[in-house]
Design a protein around this motif. Structure first.
Motif, PDB file in Angstrom:
ATOM      1  N   HIS A 194     -30.504 -20.252 -61.341  1.00 44.60           N
ATOM      2  CA  HIS A 194     -30.539 -21.428 -62.126  1.00 44.60           C
ATOM      3  C   HIS A 194     -29.966 -22.623 -61.171  1.00 44.60           C
ATOM      4  O   HIS A 194     -29.002 -22.640 -60.382  1.00 44.60           O
ATOM      5  CB  HIS A 194     -29.872 -21.609 -63.369  1.00 44.60           C
ATOM      6  N   HIS A 195     -30.918 -23.816 -61.076  1.00 45.27           N
ATOM      7  CA  HIS A 195     -30.435 -24.920 -60.421  1.00 45.27           C
ATOM      8  C   HIS A 195     -30.602 -26.149 -61.469  1.00 45.27           C
ATOM      9  O   HIS A 195     -31.604 -26.283 -62.161  1.00 45.27           O
ATOM     10  CB  HIS A 195     -31.557 -25.254 -59.139  1.00 45.27           C
TER      11      HIS A 195
ATOM     12  N   GLY B 285     -23.979 -33.947 -60.362  1.00 42.79           N
ATOM     13  CA  GLY B 285     -24.453 -35.261 -59.955  1.00 42.79           C
ATOM     14  C   GLY B 285     -25.233 -35.168 -58.733  1.00 42.79           C
ATOM     15  O   GLY B 285     -25.655 -36.240 -58.038  1.00 42.79           O
ATOM     16  N   SER B 286     -25.924 -33.980 -58.584  1.00 38.21           N
ATOM     17  CA  SER B 286     -26.356 -33.621 -57.097  1.00 38.21           C
ATOM     18  C   SER B 286     -27.862 -32.879 -57.360  1.00 38.21           C
ATOM     19  O   SER B 286     -28.141 -32.446 -56.162  1.00 38.21           O
ATOM     20  CB  SER B 286     -25.617 -32.868 -56.350  1.00 38.21           C
ATOM     21  N   ALA B 287     -28.596 -32.820 -58.525  1.00 41.37           N
ATOM     22  CA  ALA B 287     -29.825 -32.320 -58.533  1.00 41.37           C
ATOM     23  C   ALA B 287     -30.713 -33.196 -58.099  1.00 41.37           C
ATOM     24  O   ALA B 287     -31.459 -33.855 -59.008  1.00 41.37           O
ATOM     25  CB  ALA B 287     -30.096 -31.625 -59.982  1.00 41.37           C
TER      26      ALA B 287
ATOM     27  N   LYS C 228     -33.697 -27.250 -63.530  1.00 39.35           N
ATOM     28  CA  LYS C 228     -33.659 -28.245 -64.753  1.00 39.35           C
ATOM     29  C   LYS C 228     -33.219 -29.564 -63.851  1.00 39.35           C
ATOM     30  O   LYS C 228     -32.342 -30.024 -63.344  1.00 39.35           O
ATOM     31  CB  LYS C 228     -32.278 -27.918 -65.373  1.00 39.35           C
ATOM     32  N   ILE C 229     -34.364 -30.613 -63.827  1.00 33.75           N
ATOM     33  CA  ILE C 229     -34.668 -31.588 -62.983  1.00 33.75           C
ATOM     34  C   ILE C 229     -34.603 -32.959 -63.812  1.00 33.75           C
ATOM     35  O   ILE C 229     -35.283 -32.859 -64.553  1.00 33.75           O
ATOM     36  CB  ILE C 229     -35.732 -31.514 -62.139  1.00 33.75           C
ATOM     37  N   GLY C 230     -33.991 -33.958 -63.252  1.00 33.05           N
ATOM     38  CA  GLY C 230     -34.338 -35.141 -63.629  1.00 33.05           C
ATOM     39  C   GLY C 230     -32.856 -36.012 -64.281  1.00 33.05           C
ATOM     40  O   GLY C 230     -32.920 -37.267 -63.708  1.00 33.05           O
ATOM     41  N   ILE C 231     -32.216 -35.626 -64.807  1.00 33.40           N
ATOM     42  CA  ILE C 231     -30.992 -36.593 -65.379  1.00 33.40           C
ATOM     43  C   ILE C 231     -30.403 -37.212 -64.013  1.00 33.40           C
ATOM     44  O   ILE C 231     -29.957 -38.395 -64.048  1.00 33.40           O
ATOM     45  CB  ILE C 231     -29.872 -35.913 -66.182  1.00 33.40           C
TER      46      ILE C 231
END
Length: 387
Positions: free
Chosen positions: A173-174, A210-212, A233-236
């Motif tokens: 999971h990322h 803080g780093s995706a 899980k991408i975006g925030i």
């Protein structure tokens, strides 16, 4: 007192992609390989990938007394409320039986208002668990998700052997700080760990606070790592760093997925959009510390962008979800193993009984709810793990 000393070696460690030897003879677990770390220029990512979220020691023993010698690095934030203890979680045959914080260690003092940090060296320490059952058992020690930890030796009152190699599916999971575990009470309370335990799968957590940021070197690390299931899980982080505009975001998502597919041509991938976060739903970043709340001893975040600029490509959570759903839909025509999950299915606007305490991160109860929903809605639905 413990009479057996066992060096901590790779055979005892799960959930890390690299182990860095130290001059003292210890090992620092890393969640990015050395090549990726060499290409990174961001101090934030350098700090968080070395925080061992999801990393654990796994071994078999009859020991009733276990002491892990470590050198932790504890973060202290200037003028902020004290952080809760950084617990190590001890599991016996899959059940959480004890928690303890390590003694000793270095201290990293962080001034969030200026970004200045200062490292104060400290002595080596240890974390100890006593009164354990004396039968032969599988033991896991989950390391604190937000505390860099140099592992040194295990001291026990009975011999230790590596755990039997796992035959369970491996879930990679990322994600962002929410996946990293921020504000969960302990390492097994973060939502990916909750979901993995419920489903009976092995977790490799590449959640980076803080780093995706869709970094190519992260995509290559995922590409080169064996996995039975991959979730992204991408975006925030991209929104609250104001790191991209829509023109760059779409191609970056495609490129990230293309790179992973080079090494995982048929592995199931779930593309997950952000959970509900009111401050950024329609307001772009950058995110910022709420200085008024901070002076009152409360940690809260706010969004500082102009909502009218979303029409010109500045990113919000609303527009990112629309883009991710569209991209997934386009790609699934040729990639049936790619699916999309709206992050609001894990935590949405109807979850008003569990507001985000700092307006950005879930608390322990919310992590539990997210993990249960992911286990039931994705892992169980798709037949992953041991149900």
């Amino acid at each position: 007192m413990p009479s057996y000393t066992t060096p901590v070696t790779a055979e005892l460690i799960r959930g890390a992609l690299d182990l860095e030897p130290t001059p003292a003879g210890g090992l620092v677990p890393h969640r990015l390989p050395a090549r990726a770390r060499a290409q990174n220029t961001d101090p934030q990512l350098a700090a968080v990938e070395a925080q061992p979220s999801g990393v654990r020691l796994a071994f078999r023993t009859r020991a009733t007394d276990i002491e892990l010698a470590v050198l932790p690095t504890t973060r202290v934030y200037v003028a902020a409320p004290p952080r809760p203890p950084a617990y190590h979680d001890l599991l016996v045959d899959g059940e959480l039986v004890a928690q303890a914080a390590a003694t000793g260690g270095d201290t990293l003092t962080v001034d969030m208002s200026t970004g200045v940090t200062e490292l104060t060296p400290g002595p080596p320490g240890a974390v100890r668990f006593t009164g354990l059952p004396g039968h032969l058992k599988n033991v896991e020690i989950w390391l604190p998700y937000a505390q860099r930890t140099e592992l040194r030796t295990l001291r026990t009152d009975a011999p230790v052997e590596p755990a039997t190699p796992s035959t369970r599916p491996l879930w990679l999971h990322h994600g962002s700080s929410i996946s990293h575990g921020t504000d969960a009470a302990s390492p097994t309370a973060i939502w990916p760990a909750v979901a993995a335990r419920l489903a009976g799968v092995d977790l490799l957590n590449l959640g980076f606070g803080g780093s995706a940021m869709l970094d190519p070197f992260t995509a290559r690390a995922i590409r080169d790592t064996p996995a039975d299931l991959i979730t992204l899980k991408i975006g925030i982080n991209i929104v609250n760093a104001d790191a991209m505009r829509m023109r760059a975001f779409g191609p970056a998502v495609h490129g990230f997925l293309d790179t992973i597919r080079d090494g995982h041509p048929s592995t199931p991938i779930v593309l997950i959009s952000p959970i509900h976060c009111p401050i950024h739903e329609t307001t772009p970043g950058p995110g910022a510390l709420d200085t008024e709340a901070f002076t009152e001893g409360r940690l809260r975040f706010l969004a500082t962008g102009d909502p009218t600029e979303a029409a010109r490509g500045r990113l919000t959570l609303v527009t990112i979800r629309e883009a991710l759903e569209r991209i997934a839909g386009e790609r699934t025509r040729e990639d049936p193993q790619l699916t999309y999950l709206d992050g609001r299915d894990l935590y949405g606007p109807n979850d008003t009984d569990l507001p985000l305490p700092d307006a950005l991160h879930p608390d322990t109860e919310t992590h539990r709810r997210m993990g249960e929903r992911f286990a039931e809605g994705v892992l169980r639905k798709e037949g992953w793990g041991d149900w």
